[in-house]
Design an enzyme around this catalytic site. Sequence first.
Site, mmCIF file in Angstrom:
data_model
loop_
_atom_site.group_PDB
_atom_site.id
_atom_site.type_symbol
_atom_site.label_atom_id
_atom_site.label_comp_id
_atom_site.label_asym_id
_atom_site.label_seq_id
_atom_site.Cartn_x
_atom_site.Cartn_y
_atom_site.Cartn_z
ATOM 1 N N ARG A 51 0.795 -1.222 0.000
ATOM 2 C CA ARG A 51 0.000 0.000 0.000
ATOM 3 C C ARG A 51 0.830 1.277 0.000
ATOM 4 N NH1 ARG A 51 -2.772 -3.737 1.485
ATOM 5 N NH2 ARG A 51 -0.882 -4.276 2.597
ATOM 6 N N THR A 52 1.776 1.364 0.920
ATOM 7 C CA THR A 52 2.444 2.654 1.095
ATOM 8 C C THR A 52 3.233 3.021 -0.170
ATOM 9 O OG1 THR A 52 2.608 2.086 3.415
ATOM 10 C CG2 THR A 52 3.865 3.990 2.690
ATOM 11 N N LYS A 80 25.550 -3.559 -0.515
ATOM 12 C CA LYS A 80 27.025 -3.517 -0.600
ATOM 13 C C LYS A 80 27.592 -2.713 0.567
ATOM 14 C CE LYS A 80 26.360 -2.941 -5.512
ATOM 15 N NZ LYS A 80 26.388 -1.855 -6.494
ATOM 16 N N ARG A 101 11.024 3.943 3.497
ATOM 17 C CA ARG A 101 10.676 2.984 4.560
ATOM 18 C C ARG A 101 11.942 2.229 4.943
ATOM 19 N NH1 ARG A 101 5.649 -1.109 4.705
ATOM 20 N NH2 ARG A 101 4.673 0.876 5.231
ATOM 21 N N HIS A 129 4.593 5.728 11.639
ATOM 22 C CA HIS A 129 4.158 5.563 10.239
ATOM 23 C C HIS A 129 3.224 6.747 9.949
ATOM 24 C CE1 HIS A 129 3.035 3.931 6.492
ATOM 25 N NE2 HIS A 129 2.726 2.698 6.831
HETATM 26 N N1 CP Z 1 -0.504 -0.033 5.724
HETATM 27 C C1 CP Z 1 0.729 -0.300 5.243
HETATM 28 O O1 CP Z 1 1.730 0.302 5.640
HETATM 29 O O2 CP Z 1 0.751 -1.283 4.299
HETATM 30 P P1 CP Z 1 2.047 -1.751 3.498
HETATM 31 O O3 CP Z 1 2.988 -2.385 4.522
HETATM 32 O O4 CP Z 1 1.565 -2.727 2.475
HETATM 33 O O5 CP Z 1 2.695 -0.536 2.918
#
Ligand code: CP
Length: 305
Positions: A51-52, A80, A101, A129
């Site tokens: 999603r993100t 590396k 991320r 998040h």
């Molecule tokens: N909600 C969320 O962060 O989903 P993903 O881990 O798929 O990005």
Amino acid sequence: MRHLISPLDFSVEELDELLRLANDIEKHPEKYAHACDGKILATCFYEPSTRTRLSFESAMLHLGGQVLGFSDAANSSASKGESVSDTIRVISEYADICAMRHPKEGAPLVASEKATIPVINAGDGGHQHPTQTLTDLLTIYSLKGRLDHLTIGLCGDLKFGRTVHSLIHALIRYPGIKFDLISPEELRIPSNLHDEVLVRGNIPFKEVVRLEDALPELDILYMTRVQRERFFNEEDYIRMKDFYILNKEKMELAPKDMLVLHPLPRVNEISVEVDDDPRAVYFKQARYGVYVRMALILTLLEVEV
Ligand code: CP
């Protein structure tokens, strides 16, 4: 230049403006279709995501911009031994904005200190998040019409669930917010969040183990999965993973206007039979994630439409 590292990086007034912009994007997408022509978003994902990462990419494409990036640290020069600091200095030469991320808490913050472009924390370890929080706030605001005077049940892995940590930080800034923290003893919220944020902030909350005890009084039920990747041993995960399963029978205990949110991915914690209940809004929530990320990109790039 601004970054988004913590959900508190925006004031309540700035958040209101961002949510209004996201609502306008939802209503009038054509107005924004070329807002980011010529701009590039980099998605640097050192941890898995559906999603993100894809909602960020969808957001930039809907704004007329382009995207580049990596979705696995193993396919980047991190494998590396390249540091996050060096990577972001290079990415700053290739893109106008970066969503990152990383499994290590604080990595996007380190990146933001070296970057010459806006950096967005797309999830750092079990910490925060913030763009999921923006998604959650937009979903509640759009479907409930307010972010204040709500009783919110947070259910599942409250210890490792970074979406829960970010959401608590964001929601306590609104008046009349109460929390029901629903988890097994082992997965309660971290003590710093409990003591320094909820207790010190005089936020009304209670900790309960049984979902059935909380359901009748909730405006919002925020379900989360047990975070397998953060457990130190598999046995503990297996013992905890099916602790909560929301099904049709339990939904009968909930108010008729309660909303069920989930950041997704779901494992077993919501039975698929709940998906057809009009109160189940977790797939709509994923759509709001695109609108709010479009609004965020415009805001951080200071694009006026
Ligand atoms: N909600 C969320 O962060 O989903 P993903 O881990 O798929 O990005």
